[in-house]
Design a protein around this motif. Structure first.
Motif, PDB file in Angstrom:
ATOM      1  N   LEU A   4      -7.731 -52.001  43.484  1.00 36.36           N
ATOM      2  CA  LEU A   4      -8.215 -51.868  41.755  1.00 36.36           C
ATOM      3  C   LEU A   4      -9.692 -51.565  41.936  1.00 36.36           C
ATOM      4  O   LEU A   4     -10.554 -51.558  43.002  1.00 36.36           O
ATOM      5  N   SER A   5      -9.908 -50.348  40.821  1.00 37.15           N
ATOM      6  CA  SER A   5     -11.523 -49.959  40.844  1.00 37.15           C
ATOM      7  C   SER A   5     -12.321 -51.565  41.195  1.00 37.15           C
ATOM      8  O   SER A   5     -12.187 -52.049  40.024  1.00 37.15           O
ATOM      9  N   PRO A   6     -13.687 -51.611  41.189  1.00 45.00           N
ATOM     10  CA  PRO A   6     -14.518 -52.872  40.206  1.00 45.00           C
ATOM     11  C   PRO A   6     -13.949 -53.318  39.686  1.00 45.00           C
ATOM     12  O   PRO A   6     -14.604 -54.147  39.096  1.00 45.00           O
ATOM     13  N   LEU A  11     -12.523 -57.445  35.634  1.00 46.24           N
ATOM     14  CA  LEU A  11     -12.094 -57.983  34.871  1.00 46.24           C
ATOM     15  C   LEU A  11     -10.678 -58.612  35.111  1.00 46.24           C
ATOM     16  O   LEU A  11     -10.647 -60.054  34.352  1.00 46.24           O
ATOM     17  N   ALA A  12     -10.131 -59.044  36.183  1.00 49.02           N
ATOM     18  CA  ALA A  12      -9.044 -59.183  36.801  1.00 49.02           C
ATOM     19  C   ALA A  12      -9.433 -60.852  36.906  1.00 49.02           C
ATOM     20  O   ALA A  12      -9.020 -61.928  36.399  1.00 49.02           O
ATOM     21  N   ALA A  77     -12.099 -46.103  30.037  1.00 48.56           N
ATOM     22  CA  ALA A  77     -12.078 -45.900  31.355  1.00 48.56           C
ATOM     23  C   ALA A  77     -12.323 -45.657  32.101  1.00 48.56           C
ATOM     24  O   ALA A  77     -12.493 -46.125  33.268  1.00 48.56           O
ATOM     25  N   ARG A  78     -13.880 -44.795  31.979  1.00 45.68           N
ATOM     26  CA  ARG A  78     -14.398 -44.654  32.964  1.00 45.68           C
ATOM     27  C   ARG A  78     -15.824 -45.325  33.377  1.00 45.68           C
ATOM     28  O   ARG A  78     -16.749 -45.798  34.367  1.00 45.68           O
ATOM     29  N   ARG A  79     -15.967 -46.557  32.304  1.00 44.18           N
ATOM     30  CA  ARG A  79     -16.158 -47.864  33.417  1.00 44.18           C
ATOM     31  C   ARG A  79     -15.572 -48.335  33.713  1.00 44.18           C
ATOM     32  O   ARG A  79     -16.528 -49.017  35.221  1.00 44.18           O
ATOM     33  N   LEU A  80     -14.060 -49.085  33.819  1.00 47.84           N
ATOM     34  CA  LEU A  80     -13.399 -49.601  35.045  1.00 47.84           C
ATOM     35  C   LEU A  80     -12.827 -49.099  35.629  1.00 47.84           C
ATOM     36  O   LEU A  80     -12.312 -49.431  36.525  1.00 47.84           O
TER      37      LEU A  80
END
Length: 186
Positions: A4-6, A11-12, A77-80
């Motif tokens: 997963l992206s940071p 978020l998780a 989306a660009r942030r996550l």
């Protein structure tokens, strides 16, 4: 979680943390508060209908966010997902997202009004902290969403309102608190 992206990892972790604390409070409230007596009045039946409508409206609102995340579009989306790009063009889904973008404000206004009606008609017990938290978060989202769209909002407040309103964290808390709160009174 390595894949997963940071942003999605944060978020998780946030979701798991909120769920853990909420589950602990759920157990406390379950054993501490008396069961809520359900009345079968006309107003409560209307309140239940408004609650279901509010749930579907929130699903539409957050479907837009989920679609943008899947397609890697929009600021969230660009942030996550900073390095994500969809390899193919999904023009029908793009059209759906554009429709959801255009109707987001109206669906949001109706959702806030319907949820507030649901809360007022159901007469939920405010001593159980899930309910005032959901009420505060819904008003929070509605207020900052209004500041974004209101023509006379100063630019600095509009920018701050966007940063506050466009957070997925608030939607996660609304969902968890509302779900566990409803489990308590059912």
């Amino acid at each position: 979680m390595r894949g997963l992206s940071p942003g999605l990892q944060r978020l998780a972790v946030f979701t798991a943390g909120v769920m853990a604390v909420s589950a602990a409070y759920y157990l406390y409230a379950y054993f501490h508060y008396a069961p809520v007596k359900e009345n079968e009045t006309f107003l409560e039946e209307m309140g239940e209908a408004y609650g279901e409508l509010g749930l579907w409206l929130l699903c539409v609102i957050y479907l837009r966010t989920a679609a943008k995340l899947v397609l890697g579009k929009g600021a969230i989306a660009r942030r996550l997902l900073p390095d994500y790009s969809l390899p193919v063009s999904l023009s029908p889904l793009d059209r759906v997202i554009r429709l959801l973008d255009r109707t987001h404000v109206y669906v949001g206004i109706i959702a806030v009004a319907v949820i507030l009606l649901h809360i007022a008609l159901m007469g939920v017990p405010m001593e159980i902290l899930f309910f005032p938290a959901v009420l505060a978060l819904v008003v929070w989202q509605g207020l900052f969403g209004w500041f974004i769209t209101w023509r006379y909002t100063p630019a600095q407040i509009r920018k701050f309102s966007y940063l506050v309103h466009a957070q997925l964290f608030t939607g996660i808390m609304i969902g968890i608190f509302a779900y566990l709160g409803h489990l308590l009174i059912d």
